[in-house]
Scaffold this active site. Structure first.
Site, PDB file in Angstrom:
ATOM      1  CE1 TYR A 169      -4.162   2.129   0.573  1.00  0.00           C
ATOM      2  CE2 TYR A 169      -2.612   3.149   2.200  1.00  0.00           C
ATOM      3  CZ  TYR A 169      -3.799   3.159   1.411  1.00  0.00           C
ATOM      4  OH  TYR A 169      -4.720   4.475   1.672  1.00  0.00           O
ATOM      5  CE  LYS A 173      -3.676   4.804  -1.834  1.00  0.00           C
ATOM      6  NZ  LYS A 173      -4.562   5.351  -2.552  1.00  0.00           N
TER       7      LYS A 173
HETATM    8  P1  NAD Z   1     -13.313   3.270   1.047  1.00  0.00           P
HETATM    9  O1  NAD Z   1     -12.786   1.793   0.943  1.00  0.00           O
HETATM   10  O2  NAD Z   1     -14.214   3.620   1.887  1.00  0.00           O
HETATM   11  O3  NAD Z   1     -13.776   3.732  -0.353  1.00  0.00           O
HETATM   12  C1  NAD Z   1     -13.075   3.521  -1.542  1.00  0.00           C
HETATM   13  C2  NAD Z   1     -14.039   3.413  -2.834  1.00  0.00           C
HETATM   14  O4  NAD Z   1     -13.206   2.837  -3.961  1.00  0.00           O
HETATM   15  C3  NAD Z   1     -15.080   1.918  -2.627  1.00  0.00           C
HETATM   16  O5  NAD Z   1     -16.386   2.597  -2.807  1.00  0.00           O
HETATM   17  C4  NAD Z   1     -14.708   0.973  -3.510  1.00  0.00           C
HETATM   18  O6  NAD Z   1     -15.623   0.151  -3.960  1.00  0.00           O
HETATM   19  C5  NAD Z   1     -13.794   2.064  -4.665  1.00  0.00           C
HETATM   20  N1  NAD Z   1     -13.080   1.111  -5.475  1.00  0.00           N
HETATM   21  C6  NAD Z   1     -12.157   0.145  -4.967  1.00  0.00           C
HETATM   22  N2  NAD Z   1     -11.663  -0.626  -6.073  1.00  0.00           N
HETATM   23  C7  NAD Z   1     -12.265   0.000  -7.189  1.00  0.00           C
HETATM   24  C8  NAD Z   1     -12.116  -0.049  -8.707  1.00  0.00           C
HETATM   25  N3  NAD Z   1     -11.141  -1.075  -9.123  1.00  0.00           N
HETATM   26  N4  NAD Z   1     -12.800   0.731  -9.491  1.00  0.00           N
HETATM   27  C9  NAD Z   1     -13.546   1.461  -9.030  1.00  0.00           C
HETATM   28  N5  NAD Z   1     -13.958   1.967  -7.679  1.00  0.00           N
HETATM   29  C10 NAD Z   1     -13.220   1.092  -6.862  1.00  0.00           C
HETATM   30  O7  NAD Z   1     -11.917   4.214   1.068  1.00  0.00           O
HETATM   31  P2  NAD Z   1     -11.730   5.600   1.702  1.00  0.00           P
HETATM   32  O8  NAD Z   1     -11.272   5.540   3.025  1.00  0.00           O
HETATM   33  O9  NAD Z   1     -12.914   6.421   1.336  1.00  0.00           O
HETATM   34  O10 NAD Z   1     -10.418   6.113   0.491  1.00  0.00           O
HETATM   35  C11 NAD Z   1     -10.443   6.741  -0.644  1.00  0.00           C
HETATM   36  C12 NAD Z   1      -9.172   6.829  -1.052  1.00  0.00           C
HETATM   37  O11 NAD Z   1      -8.320   7.520  -0.210  1.00  0.00           O
HETATM   38  C13 NAD Z   1      -8.448   5.429  -1.326  1.00  0.00           C
HETATM   39  O12 NAD Z   1      -7.595   5.771  -2.663  1.00  0.00           O
HETATM   40  C14 NAD Z   1      -7.595   5.408  -0.349  1.00  0.00           C
HETATM   41  O13 NAD Z   1      -6.340   4.323  -0.154  1.00  0.00           O
HETATM   42  C15 NAD Z   1      -7.176   6.852   0.205  1.00  0.00           C
HETATM   43  N6  NAD Z   1      -6.827   7.048   1.438  1.00  0.00           N
HETATM   44  C16 NAD Z   1      -7.583   6.753   2.630  1.00  0.00           C
HETATM   45  C17 NAD Z   1      -7.046   6.794   4.073  1.00  0.00           C
HETATM   46  C18 NAD Z   1      -8.108   6.795   5.087  1.00  0.00           C
HETATM   47  O14 NAD Z   1      -7.548   6.743   6.212  1.00  0.00           O
HETATM   48  N7  NAD Z   1      -9.407   6.421   4.792  1.00  0.00           N
HETATM   49  C19 NAD Z   1      -5.718   7.530   4.118  1.00  0.00           C
HETATM   50  C20 NAD Z   1      -5.252   8.017   3.232  1.00  0.00           C
HETATM   51  C21 NAD Z   1      -5.676   7.762   1.879  1.00  0.00           C
END
Ligand code: NAD
Length: 269
Positions: A169, A173
């Protein structure tokens, strides 16, 4: 005459950070194409209904649900084409979709898990950047250099300071930062800015699923992890949406190629 600010695509928008970004951009005056995988279509459509209930300048906001798997180049290309056909242009692309697999030591990470992480978090972001940029370059040329655009990717705090258990991961990123920098340099002549958000822990389903992996109750996980955050609490999806709203606005007109931290002060660049 349309008073919309333009058209934004947000991937992974059925929940969490993507949903918050889509709603925030709708409040800012954008028409929205929201995307997720087909199994999340019911949730995506309820976000679509929320967006359509938002008015901007006295007009209802237009929204479109598009199911596509961002790992598939043809599906991302088709998503951009459908957005242009139905909403008229692509002015903002938020390549938000991402996955986080269960914490695993690097030495125990199966290659299929590594590949899967890169397929969504890097390949998926790359396809979104690529087809949004092609469309924005065409718009720039059609409008005699008057149009630009904004491309935003999902990076993470672990792209700046890696964490044990998150080798694939963190690396994925980190790759988003490289993609963002190179794209920003190539697209600057077209007035297209490219930036990423790099959040610390944001309280979403992704983190809830992670806490299960840590074998801690979600509430206990939030309380314990919050102790490492100087501001004393986890971030919310709206904290990230506020940053994106700023980055795509004219107020950020001199900002490109950056992966901006939004982490409550727990890590400094
Ligand atoms: P989440 O898991 O709640 O939502 C992610 C969404 O992406 C889901 O609805 C999922 O179905 C969709 N998704 C996954 N694979 C997919 C694909 N192949 N095609 C289309 N859609 C797809 O995650 P989140 O916490 O809302 O995170 C959103 C973004 O922010 C991600 O890229 C995550 O890595 C990043 N992020 C999150 C955090 C955190 O703490 N939540 C921190 C840093 C970065």
């Amino acid at each position: 005459m349309s008073i919309s600010k333009g058209v934004a695509i947000v991937t992974g928008a059925s929940r969490g950070i993507g949903r918050a970004i889509a709603l925030r951009l709708a409040h800012d005056g954008y028409a929205l194409a929201i995307n997720d995988i087909p199994s999340n279509l019911p949730m995506l459509n309820s976000v679509k209904a929320e967006i359509e209930s938002i008015t901007y300048g006295g007009q209802k906001t237009k929204a479109l649900s598009i199911t596509a798997d961002v790992r598939e180049e043809e599906q991302v290309k088709a998503m951009v084409e459908q957005t242009v056909k139905d909403l008229g242009s692509v002015d903002v692309m938020v390549a938000n979709a991402g996955i986080l697999q269960a914490m695993t030591p690097m030495v125990d990470t199966p290659s299929k898990d590594f590949d899967q992480t890169f397929a969504v978090n890097v390949r998926g972001v790359f396809f979104c950047y690529k087809y949004a940029a092609k469309q924005m370059i065409a718009q720039h040329q059609q409008r005699g250099g008057a149009a630009g655009g904004n491309i935003i990717g999902a990076s993470s705090a672990v792209a700046k300071q890696a964490s044990p258990g998150f080798a694939a991961y963190s690396a994925s990123k980190w790759a988003v930062r490289g993609l963002t920098q190179a794209s920003a340099l190539e697209l600057a002549p077209y007035g297209i800015r490219v930036n990423a958000y790099a959040p610390g822990y944001i309280d979403t389903k992704m983190v809830e699923e992670l806490s299960t992996g840590h074998k801690r109750e979600h509430k206990q996980f939030l309380a314990e992890e919050s102790q490492n955050v100087p501001l004393g609490h986890m971030g919310t999806p709206e904290d990230v949406a506020n940053l994106v709203s700023f980055l795509v606005s004219d107020k950020a007109s001199y900002i490109t190629g950056q992966s901006m931290s939004v982490n409550g002060g727990f890590f400094f660049d």
